[in-house]
Motif scaffolding. Structure first.
Motif, PDB file in Angstrom:
ATOM      1  N   GLY A 125      38.175  36.591  40.465  1.00 50.78           N
ATOM      2  CA  GLY A 125      37.352  35.490  40.930  1.00 50.78           C
ATOM      3  C   GLY A 125      35.936  35.849  41.296  1.00 50.78           C
ATOM      4  O   GLY A 125      35.318  35.152  42.101  1.00 50.78           O
ATOM      5  N   VAL A 126      35.390  36.907  40.723  1.00 46.42           N
ATOM      6  CA  VAL A 126      33.968  37.176  40.926  1.00 46.42           C
ATOM      7  C   VAL A 126      33.161  36.051  40.289  1.00 46.42           C
ATOM      8  O   VAL A 126      32.163  35.597  40.840  1.00 46.42           O
ATOM      9  CB  VAL A 126      33.581  38.553  40.346  1.00 46.42           C
ATOM     10  CG1 VAL A 126      32.100  38.834  40.591  1.00 46.42           C
ATOM     11  CG2 VAL A 126      34.433  39.656  40.969  1.00 46.42           C
ATOM     12  N   HIS A 127      33.601  35.624  39.125  1.00 48.35           N
ATOM     13  CA  HIS A 127      33.173  34.350  38.551  1.00 48.35           C
ATOM     14  C   HIS A 127      34.278  33.342  38.832  1.00 48.35           C
ATOM     15  O   HIS A 127      35.429  33.530  38.426  1.00 48.35           O
ATOM     16  CB  HIS A 127      32.958  34.455  37.037  1.00 48.35           C
ATOM     17  CG  HIS A 127      31.780  35.282  36.657  1.00 48.35           C
ATOM     18  ND1 HIS A 127      31.739  36.013  35.492  1.00 48.35           N
ATOM     19  CD2 HIS A 127      30.588  35.485  37.274  1.00 48.35           C
ATOM     20  CE1 HIS A 127      30.568  36.633  35.406  1.00 48.35           C
ATOM     21  NE2 HIS A 127      29.852  36.323  36.473  1.00 48.35           N
ATOM     22  N   GLY A 128      33.947  32.260  39.493  1.00 46.18           N
ATOM     23  CA  GLY A 128      34.965  31.336  39.958  1.00 46.18           C
ATOM     24  C   GLY A 128      35.719  30.607  38.875  1.00 46.18           C
ATOM     25  O   GLY A 128      36.824  30.121  39.106  1.00 46.18           O
ATOM     26  N   TYR A 129      35.154  30.499  37.678  1.00 45.07           N
ATOM     27  CA  TYR A 129      35.850  29.784  36.622  1.00 45.07           C
ATOM     28  C   TYR A 129      36.850  30.664  35.880  1.00 45.07           C
ATOM     29  O   TYR A 129      37.535  30.204  34.966  1.00 45.07           O
ATOM     30  CB  TYR A 129      34.892  29.108  35.657  1.00 45.07           C
ATOM     31  CG  TYR A 129      33.922  29.984  34.872  1.00 45.07           C
ATOM     32  CD1 TYR A 129      34.043  31.360  34.787  1.00 45.07           C
ATOM     33  CD2 TYR A 129      32.844  29.397  34.196  1.00 45.07           C
ATOM     34  CE1 TYR A 129      33.162  32.128  34.049  1.00 45.07           C
ATOM     35  CE2 TYR A 129      31.944  30.138  33.467  1.00 45.07           C
ATOM     36  CZ  TYR A 129      32.113  31.510  33.390  1.00 45.07           C
ATOM     37  OH  TYR A 129      31.232  32.269  32.667  1.00 45.07           O
ATOM     38  N   GLU A 130      36.948  31.932  36.248  1.00 48.61           N
ATOM     39  CA  GLU A 130      37.884  32.852  35.601  1.00 48.61           C
ATOM     40  C   GLU A 130      39.207  32.842  36.363  1.00 48.61           C
ATOM     41  O   GLU A 130      39.552  33.757  37.103  1.00 48.61           O
ATOM     42  CB  GLU A 130      37.254  34.232  35.507  1.00 48.61           C
ATOM     43  CG  GLU A 130      36.044  34.231  34.575  1.00 48.61           C
ATOM     44  CD  GLU A 130      35.178  35.486  34.673  1.00 48.61           C
ATOM     45  OE1 GLU A 130      35.441  36.310  35.567  1.00 48.61           O
ATOM     46  OE2 GLU A 130      34.251  35.614  33.865  1.00 48.61           O
ATOM     47  N   THR A 131      39.960  31.785  36.152  1.00 52.45           N
ATOM     48  CA  THR A 131      41.193  31.534  36.897  1.00 52.45           C
ATOM     49  C   THR A 131      42.213  32.640  36.715  1.00 52.45           C
ATOM     50  O   THR A 131      42.918  33.026  37.662  1.00 52.45           O
ATOM     51  CB  THR A 131      41.809  30.196  36.455  1.00 52.45           C
ATOM     52  OG1 THR A 131      40.810  29.176  36.533  1.00 52.45           O
ATOM     53  CG2 THR A 131      43.001  29.822  37.303  1.00 52.45           C
ATOM     54  N   SER A 132      42.338  33.175  35.521  1.00 49.94           N
ATOM     55  CA  SER A 132      43.373  34.160  35.243  1.00 49.94           C
ATOM     56  C   SER A 132      43.183  35.428  36.076  1.00 49.94           C
ATOM     57  O   SER A 132      44.165  36.083  36.440  1.00 49.94           O
ATOM     58  CB  SER A 132      43.398  34.510  33.747  1.00 49.94           C
ATOM     59  OG  SER A 132      42.141  35.018  33.330  1.00 49.94           O
ATOM     60  N   GLY A 133      41.935  35.782  36.385  1.00 49.30           N
ATOM     61  CA  GLY A 133      41.695  36.953  37.213  1.00 49.30           C
ATOM     62  C   GLY A 133      42.226  36.774  38.624  1.00 49.30           C
ATOM     63  O   GLY A 133      42.817  37.687  39.219  1.00 49.30           O
ATOM     64  N   VAL A 134      42.018  35.578  39.174  1.00 47.58           N
ATOM     65  CA  VAL A 134      42.491  35.277  40.529  1.00 47.58           C
ATOM     66  C   VAL A 134      44.011  35.264  40.578  1.00 47.58           C
ATOM     67  O   VAL A 134      44.644  35.974  41.375  1.00 47.58           O
ATOM     68  CB  VAL A 134      41.936  33.917  41.006  1.00 47.58           C
ATOM     69  CG1 VAL A 134      42.498  33.567  42.381  1.00 47.58           C
ATOM     70  CG2 VAL A 134      40.408  33.954  41.047  1.00 47.58           C
ATOM     71  N   GLN A 135      44.603  34.476  39.720  1.00 48.06           N
ATOM     72  CA  GLN A 135      46.054  34.338  39.753  1.00 48.06           C
ATOM     73  C   GLN A 135      46.754  35.589  39.230  1.00 48.06           C
ATOM     74  O   GLN A 135      47.872  35.911  39.659  1.00 48.06           O
ATOM     75  CB  GLN A 135      46.477  33.094  38.954  1.00 48.06           C
ATOM     76  CG  GLN A 135      45.938  31.793  39.539  1.00 48.06           C
ATOM     77  CD  GLN A 135      46.339  31.582  40.999  1.00 48.06           C
ATOM     78  OE1 GLN A 135      47.446  31.930  41.409  1.00 48.06           O
ATOM     79  NE2 GLN A 135      45.437  31.009  41.783  1.00 48.06           N
ATOM     80  N   GLY A 136      46.099  36.325  38.342  1.00 49.29           N
ATOM     81  CA  GLY A 136      46.665  37.587  37.871  1.00 49.29           C
ATOM     82  C   GLY A 136      46.714  38.631  38.979  1.00 49.29           C
ATOM     83  O   GLY A 136      47.693  39.377  39.098  1.00 49.29           O
ATOM     84  N   ALA A 137      45.668  38.678  39.810  1.00 47.86           N
ATOM     85  CA  ALA A 137      45.655  39.608  40.934  1.00 47.86           C
ATOM     86  C   ALA A 137      46.758  39.269  41.935  1.00 47.86           C
ATOM     87  O   ALA A 137      47.442  40.157  42.465  1.00 47.86           O
ATOM     88  CB  ALA A 137      44.296  39.582  41.613  1.00 47.86           C
ATOM     89  N   ILE A 138      46.938  37.980  42.188  1.00 45.85           N
ATOM     90  CA  ILE A 138      47.998  37.554  43.109  1.00 45.85           C
ATOM     91  C   ILE A 138      49.376  37.867  42.517  1.00 45.85           C
ATOM     92  O   ILE A 138      50.274  38.345  43.219  1.00 45.85           O
ATOM     93  CB  ILE A 138      47.854  36.058  43.423  1.00 45.85           C
ATOM     94  CG1 ILE A 138      46.568  35.811  44.214  1.00 45.85           C
ATOM     95  CG2 ILE A 138      49.066  35.557  44.218  1.00 45.85           C
ATOM     96  CD1 ILE A 138      46.244  34.341  44.417  1.00 45.85           C
ATOM     97  N   LEU A 139      49.546  37.623  41.230  1.00 43.82           N
ATOM     98  CA  LEU A 139      50.823  37.911  40.581  1.00 43.82           C
ATOM     99  C   LEU A 139      51.134  39.404  40.642  1.00 43.82           C
ATOM    100  O   LEU A 139      52.299  39.800  40.843  1.00 43.82           O
ATOM    101  CB  LEU A 139      50.796  37.429  39.129  1.00 43.82           C
ATOM    102  CG  LEU A 139      52.098  37.602  38.331  1.00 43.82           C
ATOM    103  CD1 LEU A 139      53.245  36.824  38.980  1.00 43.82           C
ATOM    104  CD2 LEU A 139      51.899  37.151  36.890  1.00 43.82           C
TER     105      LEU A 139
END
Length: 208
Positions: A125-139
């Protein structure tokens, strides 16, 4: 598409054109003009003059066109709270000053930090529209982190730019790109907070 333009982002179909015009098609920090291709870029992007940085009015125009489209609290923060356990701790390392209650900043790190171990840093989520990075880190934290906790020190910052995540934008609320700001003297609020936290990890105050 019109939907992509309404978000303030160039259409995905323009990828080849954007390669040569990334900093010149009305992006906030454009510094130079290049080719006639640049002028074509302006035809599908509604803000800015090719080759020129945005004015304050243009930045305000961009921000006025953004809106909250999802919940940082529900999609990120609530998931992190369940990860505090014997191996990991959830730490708030800051908050965005324009709305600190809505946008606290969190990392999840090894509870037993050992300075002699190598460190594994995961960011999303360094770029907010990159959803997969955020949810991938949580996963990763939910499903795979146990494979690594004994071998490395782990630090995961799953959503570095929460305002941009909620608004599904590349830039932050100050119309700056956090991913271009991880160096001293050019920080955004998001990058500065994370760098400060990381710098302190091996100090004596952070040892168990």
């Amino acid at each position: 598409s019109n939907r992509e333009l309404s978000r303030g982002q160039p259409p995905a179909t323009a990828t080849s054109l954007l390669v040569s015009t990334t900093n010149t098609m009305g992006y906030p920090n454009a510094e130079e003009d290049t080719t006639a291709t640049t002028a074509a870029a302006a035809s599908f992007y509604p803000i800015g003059t090719p080759g020129k940085p945005w004015t304050d009015d243009e930045r305000a125009q961009w921000k006025a066109g953004t809106k909250i489209q999802r919940s940082y609290a529900e999609e990120v923060v609530e998931k992190l709270q369940s990860l505090d356990n014997q191996h990991l701790e959830v730490i708030q390392y800051g908050a965005l000053s324009h709305d600190p209650k809505r946008y606290p900043l969190f990392v999840v790190k090894s509870r037993n930090w050992v300075e002699e171990k190598p460190a594994l840093l995961v960011t999303g989520g360094v770029h907010g529209y990159e959803t997969s990075g955020v949810q991938g880190a949580i996963l990763f934290l939910q499903s795979s982190v146990s494979e690594y906790v004994d071998r490395v020190n782990i630090v995961v910052a799953p959503c570095v730019s929460p305002w941009a995540y909620e608004h599904i934008q590349r830039w932050n609320a100050d119309v700056k790109d956090p991913n271009r700001s991880f160096k001293e003297g050019n920080e955004t609020e998001e990058s500065k907070a994370l760098m400060k936290f990381l710098d302190g990890l091996n100090s004596s105050d952070n040892q168990p």
